[in-house]
Design an enzyme around this catalytic site. Structure first.
Site, PDB file in Angstrom:
ATOM      1  N   GLU A   1      32.543  39.156  50.026  1.00  0.00           N
ATOM      2  CA  GLU A   1      32.581  39.311  51.479  1.00  0.00           C
ATOM      3  C   GLU A   1      33.207  38.065  52.110  1.00  0.00           C
ATOM      4  OE1 GLU A   1      29.446  40.711  54.973  1.00  0.00           O
ATOM      5  OE2 GLU A   1      28.692  39.566  53.271  1.00  0.00           O
TER       6      GLU A   1
ATOM      7  N   LYS B   1      31.412  48.013  56.933  1.00  0.00           N
ATOM      8  CA  LYS B   1      30.009  47.695  56.690  1.00  0.00           C
ATOM      9  C   LYS B   1      29.108  48.475  57.655  1.00  0.00           C
ATOM     10  CE  LYS B   1      27.130  43.522  56.128  1.00  0.00           C
ATOM     11  NZ  LYS B   1      27.173  42.035  56.214  1.00  0.00           N
TER      12      LYS B   1
ATOM     13  N   CYS C   1      27.245  43.691  51.063  1.00  0.00           N
ATOM     14  CA  CYS C   1      26.175  42.718  51.303  1.00  0.00           C
ATOM     15  C   CYS C   1      24.858  43.347  51.774  1.00  0.00           C
ATOM     16  CB  CYS C   1      26.673  41.649  52.273  1.00  0.00           C
ATOM     17  SG  CYS C   1      25.685  40.115  52.219  1.00  0.00           S
TER      18      CYS C   1
END
Length: 281
Positions: A42, A116, A158
């Site tokens: 990321e 995301k 993440c």
């Protein structure tokens, strides 16, 4: 299938980050004549910085490409790799940016992308104290599973790791591998990183390819956990790098995955989505 994850210590300096990634690709250990899948972490080209810094590199909301996307797609073509290109900012219609990862093939063409879904608005007992990604970032609205020479590849980023429903949705969409570009904080990573990855691998019976940021960033204003990992569908750690920057590599055995899924067919046994079980009294 050769899989390579690059653990980075990225900063606000885009040129320095790009230079580091390319320096590592130049010496990437390879198996001759086999396709190579590389996963970057990321924020691989732009870690931290004021919102204006993110917008500077995000392009216009309607733009099909940006400076950062072009740089990463060119790396995929130059080094003949399939590339899960970490994350870069892409401007959204509401003025914020998406945290987006792209999958490029070995010609630099875009095979798919993912924004995301879950934003890290969390209080952490570290030097930063408060993380509010939603101030800058806009959440995505879709799951992504892409056909590749390596199998069906799902994409997550993440904080998504804490939401098993997303991973189950990717498995139901056919995922066999799931790439997870990440930048876990040192505090949360030390506590939860490995058990969460192993749990998602076991639940989905997928390979989890978790590429992470590591160490002190931007003169110590942020600290990330590291421990990039490749975990198999049985939950076994095939390769990891706990500290420092560099490559994590493994050759994956898809026949072993097929065996696990046949012996413990959890996808066929799961009844939670049946309407009669979802009703409450």
């Amino acid at each position: 299938m050769q899989i390579s994850l690059l653990q980075c210590q990225s900063s606000r300096d885009v040129s320095a980050n790009l230079e580091y990634i390319e320096s590592q690709l130049k010496c990437l250990p390879r198996v001759a004549a086999e396709p190579q899948l590389v996963v970057l972490p990321e924020c691989c080209l732009l870690f931290g910085g004021h919102e204006s810094h993110q917008l500077e590199y995000a392009g216009e909301a309607s733009a099909e490409t940006t400076e950062l996307k072009t740089a990463l797609s060119e790396l995929a073509a130059r080094y003949d790799i399939y590339l899960v290109a970490g994350t870069i900012p892409v401007r959204s219609e509401d003025g914020r940016v998406y945290s987006r990862t792209y999958l490029f093939d070995n010609t630099g063409s875009t095979l798919g992308d993912y924004d995301k879904l879950h934003l890290f608005d969390v209080d952490v007992a570290d030097g930063t104290k408060q993380y509010r990604e939603s101030d800058t970032f806009c959440p995505g609205e879709k799951i992504t599973v892409i056909d590749t020479p390596f199998g069906k590849l799902g994409l997550a980023i993440c904080y998504d790791l804490r939401f098993p429903d997303l991973f189950r949705a990717m498995r139901l969409a056919g995922a066999e591998l799931i790439a997870l570009p990440s930048a876990f904080t040192k505090v949360t990573g030390e506590a939860h990183w490995q058990p969460l990855i192993q749990a998602r691998a076991i639940e989905t019976q997928c390979f989890i390819l978790a590429a992470a940021q590591w160490g002190q960033h931007n003169q110590g204003s942020r600290e990330t956990w590291g421990q990039s990992m490749i975990v198999d569908p049985w939950g076994r750690v095939q390769a990891e790098k706990r500290e420092e920057c560099g490559w994590v590599q493994a050759t994956l055995d898809r026949s072993e995955q097929d065996k696990i899924r046949k012996q413990i067919p959890v996808a066929g046994h799961n009844r939670f989505s049946e309407p009669k079980l979802l009703k409450s009294n």
